[in-house]
Scaffold this motif. Structure first.
Motif, PDB file in Angstrom:
ATOM      1  N   ARG A 296       0.798  -1.167   0.077  1.00  0.00           N
ATOM      2  CA  ARG A 296       0.049  -0.132  -0.015  1.00  0.00           C
ATOM      3  C   ARG A 296       0.821   1.258  -0.019  1.00  0.00           C
ATOM      4  O   ARG A 296       1.934   1.519   0.570  1.00  0.00           O
ATOM      5  N   GLU A 297       0.635   2.236  -0.854  1.00  0.00           N
ATOM      6  CA  GLU A 297       1.425   3.417  -1.011  1.00  0.00           C
ATOM      7  C   GLU A 297       0.778   4.184   0.167  1.00  0.00           C
ATOM      8  O   GLU A 297      -0.398   4.372   0.634  1.00  0.00           O
ATOM      9  N   LYS A 298       1.832   4.947   0.842  1.00  0.00           N
ATOM     10  CA  LYS A 298       1.373   5.695   1.749  1.00  0.00           C
ATOM     11  C   LYS A 298       0.382   6.899   1.550  1.00  0.00           C
ATOM     12  O   LYS A 298      -0.500   7.180   2.097  1.00  0.00           O
ATOM     13  N   THR A 299       0.815   7.410   0.439  1.00  0.00           N
ATOM     14  CA  THR A 299       0.178   8.779  -0.007  1.00  0.00           C
ATOM     15  C   THR A 299      -0.354   8.339  -1.615  1.00  0.00           C
ATOM     16  O   THR A 299       0.222   7.492  -2.296  1.00  0.00           O
ATOM     17  N   GLY A 300      -1.480   9.078  -1.929  1.00  0.00           N
ATOM     18  CA  GLY A 300      -1.581   8.949  -3.290  1.00  0.00           C
ATOM     19  C   GLY A 300      -2.535   8.111  -3.628  1.00  0.00           C
ATOM     20  O   GLY A 300      -2.726   6.990  -2.979  1.00  0.00           O
ATOM     21  N   GLU A 301      -2.987   8.077  -4.981  1.00  0.00           N
ATOM     22  CA  GLU A 301      -3.802   6.993  -5.423  1.00  0.00           C
ATOM     23  C   GLU A 301      -3.165   6.069  -6.056  1.00  0.00           C
ATOM     24  O   GLU A 301      -1.964   6.258  -6.428  1.00  0.00           O
ATOM     25  N   MET A 302      -3.849   4.998  -6.700  1.00  0.00           N
ATOM     26  CA  MET A 302      -3.228   3.984  -7.551  1.00  0.00           C
ATOM     27  C   MET A 302      -3.817   3.623  -8.708  1.00  0.00           C
ATOM     28  O   MET A 302      -4.921   3.552  -8.852  1.00  0.00           O
ATOM     29  N   THR A 303      -3.163   3.492  -9.989  1.00  0.00           N
ATOM     30  CA  THR A 303      -3.656   3.325 -11.287  1.00  0.00           C
ATOM     31  C   THR A 303      -3.189   1.910 -11.697  1.00  0.00           C
ATOM     32  O   THR A 303      -1.839   1.513 -11.498  1.00  0.00           O
ATOM     33  N   LEU A 304      -4.118   0.875 -12.054  1.00  0.00           N
ATOM     34  CA  LEU A 304      -3.866  -0.302 -12.763  1.00  0.00           C
ATOM     35  C   LEU A 304      -3.930   0.007 -14.154  1.00  0.00           C
ATOM     36  O   LEU A 304      -4.902   0.309 -14.880  1.00  0.00           O
ATOM     37  N   ASP A 305      -2.837  -0.216 -14.793  1.00  0.00           N
ATOM     38  CA  ASP A 305      -3.109  -0.357 -16.344  1.00  0.00           C
ATOM     39  C   ASP A 305      -3.521  -1.580 -16.761  1.00  0.00           C
ATOM     40  O   ASP A 305      -2.975  -2.646 -16.705  1.00  0.00           O
ATOM     41  N   LEU A 306      -4.559  -1.562 -17.658  1.00  0.00           N
ATOM     42  CA  LEU A 306      -5.566  -2.934 -18.327  1.00  0.00           C
ATOM     43  C   LEU A 306      -5.302  -2.864 -19.676  1.00  0.00           C
ATOM     44  O   LEU A 306      -4.978  -1.787 -20.414  1.00  0.00           O
ATOM     45  N   ARG A 307      -5.055  -4.264 -20.175  1.00  0.00           N
ATOM     46  CA  ARG A 307      -4.984  -4.217 -21.720  1.00  0.00           C
ATOM     47  C   ARG A 307      -6.281  -5.313 -22.034  1.00  0.00           C
ATOM     48  O   ARG A 307      -6.640  -5.935 -21.246  1.00  0.00           O
ATOM     49  N   PRO A 308      -6.810  -5.102 -23.215  1.00  0.00           N
ATOM     50  CA  PRO A 308      -8.301  -5.917 -23.509  1.00  0.00           C
ATOM     51  C   PRO A 308      -7.593  -7.765 -23.540  1.00  0.00           C
ATOM     52  O   PRO A 308      -6.692  -7.813 -23.880  1.00  0.00           O
ATOM     53  N   THR A 309      -8.516  -8.534 -23.421  1.00  0.00           N
ATOM     54  CA  THR A 309      -8.501  -9.861 -23.406  1.00  0.00           C
ATOM     55  C   THR A 309      -8.906 -10.160 -24.710  1.00  0.00           C
ATOM     56  O   THR A 309      -9.475  -9.564 -25.414  1.00  0.00           O
ATOM     57  N   HIS A 310      -8.651 -11.556 -25.076  1.00  0.00           N
ATOM     58  CA  HIS A 310      -9.336 -11.929 -26.347  1.00  0.00           C
ATOM     59  C   HIS A 310     -10.839 -12.370 -25.983  1.00  0.00           C
ATOM     60  O   HIS A 310     -11.364 -12.783 -24.911  1.00  0.00           O
ATOM     61  N   ASP A 311     -11.612 -11.990 -27.093  1.00  0.00           N
ATOM     62  CA  ASP A 311     -13.139 -12.263 -26.973  1.00  0.00           C
ATOM     63  C   ASP A 311     -13.039 -13.745 -27.740  1.00  0.00           C
ATOM     64  O   ASP A 311     -12.982 -13.996 -28.524  1.00  0.00           O
ATOM     65  N   ILE A 312     -13.306 -14.677 -26.559  1.00  0.00           N
ATOM     66  CA  ILE A 312     -13.445 -16.144 -26.982  1.00  0.00           C
ATOM     67  C   ILE A 312     -14.795 -16.263 -27.978  1.00  0.00           C
ATOM     68  O   ILE A 312     -14.447 -17.021 -29.035  1.00  0.00           O
ATOM     69  N   ALA A 313     -15.752 -15.595 -27.510  1.00  0.00           N
ATOM     70  CA  ALA A 313     -16.989 -15.950 -28.313  1.00  0.00           C
ATOM     71  C   ALA A 313     -16.769 -15.352 -29.926  1.00  0.00           C
ATOM     72  O   ALA A 313     -17.234 -15.983 -30.930  1.00  0.00           O
ATOM     73  N   GLN A 314     -16.323 -14.192 -30.000  1.00  0.00           N
ATOM     74  CA  GLN A 314     -15.873 -13.616 -31.442  1.00  0.00           C
ATOM     75  C   GLN A 314     -15.071 -14.584 -32.084  1.00  0.00           C
ATOM     76  O   GLN A 314     -14.922 -14.716 -33.388  1.00  0.00           O
ATOM     77  N   GLN A 315     -13.780 -15.072 -31.520  1.00  0.00           N
ATOM     78  CA  GLN A 315     -13.185 -15.881 -32.299  1.00  0.00           C
ATOM     79  C   GLN A 315     -13.665 -17.275 -32.363  1.00  0.00           C
ATOM     80  O   GLN A 315     -13.461 -17.451 -33.769  1.00  0.00           O
ATOM     81  N   LEU A 316     -14.400 -17.944 -31.803  1.00  0.00           N
ATOM     82  CA  LEU A 316     -15.102 -19.072 -31.928  1.00  0.00           C
ATOM     83  C   LEU A 316     -16.015 -18.775 -33.317  1.00  0.00           C
ATOM     84  O   LEU A 316     -16.318 -19.492 -34.129  1.00  0.00           O
TER      85      LEU A 316
END
Ligand code: CTP
Length: 409
Positions: A296-316
């Motif tokens: 836990r950071e003592k001060t400030g906010e935290m940002t998580l960087d996310l990337r898209p996953t594969h769309d299983i349905a679309q691929q099938l």
């Protein structure tokens, strides 16, 4: 369930495990259902349970040696193999499993197995280390490749959760698996392979945290049970859930992340006749997984960087088109607003044959409930169903799947 075991001839193989005493309960349960049981026991098996007990329960002499000790009569393993409607080896030790996998016919049980024409069920019983050893796992895979049914305590536990593995399945569950197998033999989905995704995905943030969702997997497992009860071969690609199933013809592939689920689903789609995508797959995953627990950071906010996953349905959906559009693809949509429009758009975008819509606005429908209220939307029609237990909802969906499969063939 109809009394499918009545009159069935069961060869029960017993091997040298402490679980051999449970064979008595198996015999009692089988006979109560009208089956005829012939015991074949290995020399080690006799160290754990006496043939006298077994012959008293089955009303038949127990076979262990190639020749009857009293008069030297030859016991024909071939005749026994042909006589059987079912061969059940319970408990099956690591050693017997290895002999069966490799054709080491040095006792009456393995010779009978090699000449059996009937479906074979194997209930392993050993300690966890022996069970988890690659040698045992490889031998079990070999038996599976022969078409043998391996009966293990309920599938559906977390992949990492090995507690209880190796323990023999309880006699009443073994009998249930035999019953469902024979009931399914007459089912309309015999010979069909159905791929089902179920449950949530966990996207790792660090060694102790993940991004998940509220999906319990109940709907997916109910669908898998329903397909199996109608004779389909089910490949269940499941995220982490607490659900269990007792059907023997399941292949359960345990996955955790969207990526793992994507790999398992795409690898098994080509051989499937239909796929039902009921999993709640994460749309985003952390760009980086921290190697150590994040502090836990003592001060400030935290940002998580996310990337898209594969769309299983679309691929099938894409693969389905490439493979001639003769498979069925069924999706789910859980919407909060503009439901019909969103569901139709999803169906077209992902090339589904029909989509099952459940609305979060309906009480008793969706996540973590035992009931569900669905609408099935296809290209042009909409059918609304009342609120029902998930097992009955599954039956409605599979009725529809059966109808559509008929149209494809
Ligand atoms: N699905 C999937 N793989 C994903 C996301 C969704 O297979 N990565 C499947 C689900 O199992 C479901 C269908 O696609 O059958 C619709 O899921 P949903 O999350 O509603 O679709 P999204 O494309 O994520 O739509 P939204 O824009 O609502 O997020």
């Amino acid at each position: 369930m109809a009394n499918v075991l009545k009159g069935k001839k069961v060869v029960l193989g017993i091997t040298g495990s402490i679980a051999a005493y449970k064979a008595c309960y198996l015999i009692r349960g089988l006979i109560k259902r009208g089956a005829e049981v012939q015991v074949v026991i290995t020399p080690a098996g006799k160290e754990f349970i006496t043939p006298i007990t077994l012959s008293a329960l089955t009303s038949k002499p127990v076979i262990s040696d190639f020749f009857a000790q009293r008069d030297g009569t030859w016991h024909s393993h071939v005749d026994l193999g042909l006589w059987a409607d079912i061969m059940l080896i319970a408990p099956a030790t690591a050693s017997t499993i290895a002999k069966m996998a490799n054709g080491v016919a040095d006792n009456m049980l393995v010779t009978t197995y090699l000449s059996a024409k009937a479906p074979v069920f194997v209930a392993p019983a050993m300690d966890l280390d022996m069970y988890a050893h690659p040698s045992t796992q490889k031998n079990l895979d070999i038996l599976r490749s022969f078409g043998n049914h391996i009966i293990e305590p309920a599938c559906g536990e977390l992949a990492s959760h090995l507690v209880g593995k190796g323990r023999m399945e309880e006699p009443e569950n073994i009998i249930l698996q035999l019953e469902t197998y024979f009931a399914a033999q007459e089912g309309v989905l015999v010979g069909k392979k159905i791929l089902i995704t179920a449950g949530p995905t966990y996207e790792k943030i660090d060694p102790v945290r993940f991004i998940g969702n509220y999906s319990s997997g109940k709907m997916g497992y109910a669908l898998a049970d329903e397909c199996a009860s109608r004779g389909a071969q089910v490949i269940l690609v499941t995220g982490p859930t607490q659900q269990k199933t007792h059907y023997p013809m399941f292949r359960c592939i345990h996955t955790e992340s969207a990526q793992e689920m994507y790999e398992a689903a795409t690898a098994n789609f080509a051989e499937s006749d239909a796929a039902i995508l009921s999993a709640a797959v994460a749309d985003y995953t952390p760009k980086k997984v921290a190697e150590k627990k994040m502090k836990r950071e003592k001060t400030g906010e935290m940002t998580l960087d996310l990337r898209p996953t594969h769309d299983i349905a679309q691929q099938l959906g894409r693969m389905k088109k490439e493979q001639g559009d003769n498979k069925l693809l069924i999706g789910f949509a859980l919407e909060t607003d503009d439901e019909q429009h969103n569901a139709e758009e999803k169906m077209l975008r992902k090339n589904f044959d029909f989509i099952v819509l459940n609305s979060l606005n309906d009480k008793g429908a969706g996540f973590r409930c035992d009931t569900n209220k669905i609408t099935i939307i296809d290209r042009g029609n909409r059918t609304d169903y009342p609120l029902k237990p998930k097992s009955e909802v599954a039956a409605d969906i599979i009725d529809r799947l059966v109808e559509e499969l008929k149209k494809k063939n």
